[in-house]
Write a protein that holds these residues in place. Structure first.
Motif, PDB file in Angstrom:
ATOM      1  N   GLN A   1     -13.407  16.420  -0.343  1.00 29.45           N
ATOM      2  CA  GLN A   1     -11.957  16.254  -0.272  1.00 29.45           C
ATOM      3  C   GLN A   1     -11.377  16.628  -1.624  1.00 29.45           C
ATOM      4  OE1 GLN A   1     -10.392  12.293   0.816  1.00 29.45           O
ATOM      5  NE2 GLN A   1      -8.670  13.408   1.689  1.00 29.45           N
TER       6      GLN A   1
ATOM      7  N   MET B   1       0.815  -1.219   0.000  1.00 27.58           N
ATOM      8  CA  MET B   1       0.000   0.000   0.000  1.00 27.58           C
ATOM      9  C   MET B   1       0.849   1.269   0.000  1.00 27.58           C
ATOM     10  SD  MET B   1      -3.350  -1.048   2.257  1.00 27.58           S
ATOM     11  CE  MET B   1      -4.253   0.448   1.847  1.00 27.58           C
TER      12      MET B   1
ATOM     13  N   CYS C   1     -12.153  -1.973   5.948  1.00 25.11           N
ATOM     14  CA  CYS C   1     -10.908  -2.059   6.715  1.00 25.11           C
ATOM     15  C   CYS C   1     -11.091  -1.681   8.183  1.00 25.11           C
ATOM     16  CB  CYS C   1      -9.814  -1.204   6.083  1.00 25.11           C
ATOM     17  SG  CYS C   1      -9.304  -1.861   4.490  1.00 25.11           S
TER      18      CYS C   1
ATOM     19  N   HIS D   1       0.134   3.332   9.405  1.00 25.68           N
ATOM     20  CA  HIS D   1      -0.164   2.699   8.124  1.00 25.68           C
ATOM     21  C   HIS D   1      -1.344   3.430   7.499  1.00 25.68           C
ATOM     22  CE1 HIS D   1      -0.161  -0.784   5.310  1.00 25.68           C
ATOM     23  NE2 HIS D   1      -1.454  -0.479   5.196  1.00 25.68           N
ATOM     24  N   ARG D   2      -1.172   3.892   6.260  1.00 25.37           N
ATOM     25  CA  ARG D   2      -2.236   4.641   5.602  1.00 25.37           C
ATOM     26  C   ARG D   2      -3.109   3.719   4.763  1.00 25.37           C
ATOM     27  NH1 ARG D   2      -1.764   9.686   1.191  1.00 25.37           N
ATOM     28  NH2 ARG D   2      -3.953  10.274   1.368  1.00 25.37           N
ATOM     29  N   GLY D   3      -4.411   3.777   4.987  1.00 22.80           N
ATOM     30  CA  GLY D   3      -5.363   3.049   4.148  1.00 22.80           C
ATOM     31  C   GLY D   3      -5.506   3.746   2.803  1.00 22.80           C
ATOM     32  N   ALA D   4      -6.499   3.309   2.014  1.00 28.93           N
ATOM     33  CA  ALA D   4      -6.660   3.923   0.701  1.00 28.93           C
ATOM     34  C   ALA D   4      -8.129   3.968   0.272  1.00 28.93           C
ATOM     35  CB  ALA D   4      -5.820   3.191  -0.340  1.00 28.93           C
ATOM     36  N   GLY D   5      -9.021   4.027   1.260  1.00 31.93           N
ATOM     37  CA  GLY D   5     -10.424   4.192   0.913  1.00 31.93           C
ATOM     38  C   GLY D   5     -11.188   2.889   0.858  1.00 31.93           C
TER      39      GLY D   5
ATOM     40  N   ARG E   1      -7.376   5.712   8.076  1.00 29.13           N
ATOM     41  CA  ARG E   1      -7.994   5.696   6.748  1.00 29.13           C
ATOM     42  C   ARG E   1      -7.250   6.651   5.805  1.00 29.13           C
ATOM     43  NH1 ARG E   1     -13.959   8.351   6.660  1.00 29.13           N
ATOM     44  NH2 ARG E   1     -13.626   7.818   4.479  1.00 29.13           N
ATOM     45  N   GLY E   2      -7.201   6.260   4.539  1.00 27.47           N
ATOM     46  CA  GLY E   2      -6.418   6.999   3.555  1.00 27.47           C
ATOM     47  C   GLY E   2      -6.850   8.433   3.363  1.00 27.47           C
ATOM     48  N   GLU E   3      -8.151   8.688   3.545  1.00 22.79           N
ATOM     49  CA  GLU E   3      -8.666  10.050   3.361  1.00 22.79           C
ATOM     50  C   GLU E   3      -8.062  11.022   4.363  1.00 22.79           C
ATOM     51  OE1 GLU E   3     -10.388   7.328   3.364  1.00 22.79           O
ATOM     52  OE2 GLU E   3     -11.819   7.300   1.701  1.00 22.79           O
ATOM     53  N   TYR E   4      -7.554  10.492   5.495  1.00 24.35           N
ATOM     54  CA  TYR E   4      -7.016  11.353   6.551  1.00 24.35           C
ATOM     55  C   TYR E   4      -5.540  11.674   6.336  1.00 24.35           C
ATOM     56  CZ  TYR E   4     -11.269  10.712   9.413  1.00 24.35           C
ATOM     57  OH  TYR E   4     -12.559  10.712   9.899  1.00 24.35           O
TER      58      TYR E   4
ATOM     59  N   TYR F   1      -3.500   2.064  12.176  1.00 24.00           N
ATOM     60  CA  TYR F   1      -4.071   2.060  10.825  1.00 24.00           C
ATOM     61  C   TYR F   1      -5.025   3.249  10.702  1.00 24.00           C
ATOM     62  CZ  TYR F   1      -6.143   0.156   6.529  1.00 24.00           C
ATOM     63  OH  TYR F   1      -6.562  -0.034   5.234  1.00 24.00           O
TER      64      TYR F   1
ATOM     65  N   SER G   1      -5.450  -5.958   5.427  1.00 23.16           N
ATOM     66  CA  SER G   1      -4.980  -4.757   4.742  1.00 23.16           C
ATOM     67  C   SER G   1      -3.547  -4.436   5.161  1.00 23.16           C
ATOM     68  CB  SER G   1      -5.915  -3.582   5.052  1.00 23.16           C
ATOM     69  OG  SER G   1      -5.513  -2.435   4.360  1.00 23.16           O
ATOM     70  N   LEU G   2      -3.277  -4.524   6.471  1.00 24.17           N
ATOM     71  CA  LEU G   2      -1.915  -4.274   6.974  1.00 24.17           C
ATOM     72  C   LEU G   2      -0.918  -5.290   6.421  1.00 24.17           C
ATOM     73  CD1 LEU G   2      -2.158  -3.362  10.753  1.00 24.17           C
ATOM     74  CD2 LEU G   2      -0.551  -2.382   9.134  1.00 24.17           C
TER      75      LEU G   2
ATOM     76  N   TRP H   1       0.990   4.095  -3.007  1.00 26.49           N
ATOM     77  CA  TRP H   1       0.807   5.532  -2.768  1.00 26.49           C
ATOM     78  C   TRP H   1       1.934   6.325  -3.424  1.00 26.49           C
ATOM     79  CZ3 TRP H   1      -3.299   8.058  -1.960  1.00 26.49           C
ATOM     80  CH2 TRP H   1      -4.324   7.587  -1.130  1.00 26.49           C
TER      81      TRP H   1
ATOM     82  N   THR I   1     -10.740   2.737  -3.316  1.00 26.21           N
ATOM     83  CA  THR I   1     -11.234   3.823  -4.177  1.00 26.21           C
ATOM     84  C   THR I   1     -10.223   4.948  -4.392  1.00 26.21           C
ATOM     85  OG1 THR I   1     -12.222   4.836  -2.225  1.00 26.21           O
ATOM     86  CG2 THR I   1     -13.676   3.511  -3.610  1.00 26.21           C
ATOM     87  N   MET I   2      -9.280   5.113  -3.464  1.00 23.50           N
ATOM     88  CA  MET I   2      -8.376   6.265  -3.597  1.00 23.50           C
ATOM     89  C   MET I   2      -7.231   6.012  -4.577  1.00 23.50           C
ATOM     90  SD  MET I   2      -8.226   7.584   0.339  1.00 23.50           S
ATOM     91  CE  MET I   2      -7.495   9.188  -0.014  1.00 23.50           C
TER      92      MET I   2
END
Lengths: 180, 428
Positions: free
Chosen positions: A138, A31, B177, B169-173, B130-133, B128, B186-187, A35, A71-72
């Motif tokens: 966003q 991941m 998760c 760890h950054r998620g991606a939406g 969320r990716g939006e953050y 972990y 996911s991790l 990114w 989705t991102m």
């Protein structure tokens, strides 16, 4: 169209190695590496996914399976700036969908939400975790814009059309506002 | 809780620059960690016991006693690593609290995570988010770098032989998760399909090793419990669900916001006194008290109900994440439910048939009703679909998708019936 070189620089390799070192298994770095690839190439083309797979020495199909889940990660070439408006739950109850429709009309979006000038696109977001300042959006996987109105959307579109930076909008804590 | 107006915030205190490590330390920050590691009275077991006694009920939505969860970890085996997974995937619609802790009190999460690792003899914590953050991950990274620079994380904490690493760890939406086994997948860098349980994470967790998963807010309560004692924590708010609560109030209220008060506040106090009542002086139609998946309450049902697990269960709902959405009398419940159903349809991971297909059918049937093409049979079809989903999948997403449908159709039946035609069945 200019040709893109699908390679990571030494600095990017070092960054990926730093992520690999965080986990007992290098697959966990998929991941963060995706990114880094998306930041660099703007989207995750098959070549970019392949580069991540080769860099981490894990199968392409595995990396693509991960990339396609979230989705991102953009699996298609997209315009530079994204306005992603929450239309879910509280934001939806406060007019999120209407604001998304308005945004798409303003940028003259096609079926994919891509604006006519090719610079901005718009789509619906699921809950962004800022329900108390909804409707929110966003901007291109980064800053939020809170308490959206049509005027605020107009201003965002005009700034993004000129590649202007959208500043971080700090929201103060709520308790002190209690008066009665 | 009559004296809530005098409440002094403890989780998001009214102190400027509290996110900075020097300000956090000036207000007793990292004292609890220092004590846990250097003072003789604190052993891993006594820390677990204290946290268990405080009855910090998991703030991610399930409300399980955090210390009791910690006590499920098997005895430590030399050479076998153990991990803490900190759930900051905050994605349940209506929930807007963890983001504020990342911004205003990041060190409470980090200190709480390190204390948890000490108590469960773990090697590392993975937070972990969320990716939006992305913005808030940067804030957390800055806080974490400061923690390492002070020597409070990493090798030989406070000069002891204890070493605990903390990673972000950054998620991606992906909403899924936030489900604990999905988060672990996911991790691990896999497609985040939830795992079947058993084995439970305490036996087979991250990378197959003993693991505990806690919500980040839950962990942020740990330092104050350690500093002030379990009895102090138990004295705040509702007896069976103690402690501060971050009430996220959104929807059709005059002053939406995130408010810290003791647990057990009256829903009506939160709406009318804290959030300033309903916009335009309108009437309430419905309240969803704790995130989109908890059962919706009608205006009549909220009278006298308090925001704690037991009171809400008796009223026919759940506390969930305490992210409350208030809907006024003009709300179209069919449209509202359709949008909620679309959320779960979008977020179903597709692993289990009842959820993958059921969430899609909810959307199809609700669209039909919204378009004026529905019949009374469709309302029963929605409820039958709920029966085919609840409790029949690997994780609870199917239940989370079915509860809003079941309860909204049931509790606002008249409004749904007014939107559909009666089904005519030919006889003979």
């Amino acid at each position: 169209m200019e040709t893109v070189q699908y390679t990571f620089t030494e600095a990017e390799h070092a960054e990926i190695r730093k992520h690999v070192a965080k986990y007992p298994d290098r697959r966990s770095a998929v991941m963060p590496a995706l990114w880094i690839a998306q930041e660099k190439f703007g989207w995750l083309s098959p070549e970019a996914v392949k580069l991540v797979a080769e860099t981490l020495d894990i199968p392409y199909a595995h990396v693509y399976g991960v990339a396609s889940f979230y989705t991102m990660y953009f699996k298609e070439r997209v315009p530079k700036h994204l306005i992603e408006i929450c239309t879910c739950f509280s934001c939806g109850a406060n007019g999120g969908q209407e604001l998304l429709d308005y945004t798409k009309a303003q940028i003259q979006a096609d079926d994919k939400g891509h604006g006519k000038d090719g610079k901005i696109w718009a789509r619906a977001a699921e809950c962004l975790g800022a329900c108390d300042t909804g409707p929110v959006c966003q901007i291109t996987n980064r800053h939020y814009a809170h308490n959206l109105t049509r005027e605020k959307i107009d201003s965002l579109i005009s700034k993004l059309s000129n590649d202007e930076e959208i500043p971080y909008e700090q929201i103060p804590l709520s308790n002190p506002s209690i008066t009665d | 809780m009559e004296n809530w107006r005098d409440y002094q915030r403890v989780l998001l205190p009214n102190i400027p620059d509290f996110h900075k490590i020097e300000v956090y330390e000036a207000h007793d920050g990292y004292k609890a960690l220092r004590a846990a590691i250097t003072e003789e009275k604190w052993t891993p077991k006594t820390v677990v016991d204290e946290v268990k006694k405080a009855n910090i009920r998991g703030r991610g939505g399930a409300g399980f006693n955090a210390g009791l969860k910690w006590s499920f970890m098997p005895p430590k085996k030399e050479g076998v690593p153990r991990y803490l997974a900190c759930n900051g995937d905050e994605s349940e619609p209506g929930t807007c609290k963890d983001r504020r802790i990342f911004e205003y009190n990041p060190h409470a999460i980090i200190e709480g995570a390190i204390i948890a690792c000490y108590a469960m003899e773990m090697d590392a914590a993975y937070i972990y988010i969320r990716g939006e953050y992305g913005d808030w991950i940067d804030m957390m990274q800055k806080a974490l770098d400061d923690t390492y620079a002070k020597g409070y994380a990493g090798k030989n904490i406070f000069g002891s032989n204890i070493s605990i690493d903390v990673y972000l760890h950054r998620g991606a939406g992906a909403y899924i998760c936030g489900e604990e086994t999905s988060l672990m997948e996911s991790l691990e860098g896999k497609r985040p399909y939830p795992r079947s349980k058993p084995p439970f994470p305490a036996q087979f967790g991250l990378w197959g090793k003993p693991t505990t998963i806690n919500n980040v807010e839950t962990l942020s309560h740990v330092p104050m419990v350690m500093r002030n004692g379990a009895d102090w924590y138990l004295s705040i708010g509702a007896a069976t669900n103690p402690g501060p609560v971050l009430y996220g109030i959104s929807g059709h209220v005059n002053r939406p916001g995130l408010y810290e008060y003791p647990s057990g506040m009256l829903i009506t106090d939160l709406i009318y006194k804290v959030a300033g009542g309903i916009r335009g002086g309108k009437k309430i139609k419905a309240v969803v008290p704790g995130g989109s998946s908890v059962p919706i309450l009608t205006a009549e049902m909220i009278e006298g109900v308090k925001m704690d697990a037991d009171s809400l269960r008796a009223a026919g709902s759940m506390l969930g994440t305490a992210g409350m959405c208030v809907l006024d009398e003009d709300t179209d419940m069919v449209k509202f439910l359709l949008r909620v159903a679309k959320f779960y349809d979008h977020e179903s991971c597709g692993q289990c048939t009842p959820c993958r297909e059921g969430t899609g059918w909810f959307v199809k049937v609700l669209k039909k009703i919204d378009a004026g093409q529905g019949t009374t049979r469709d309302l029963d079809l929605l409820l039958e679909l709920c029966d085919t989903m609840e409790g029949r999948t690997v994780c609870a997403l199917a239940d989370a998708a079915a509860w809003p449908v079941r309860n909204t159709v049931k509790r606002f039946r008249a409004e749904f019936e007014a939107r559909v035609r009666p089904e005519l069945v030919a006889i003979g």
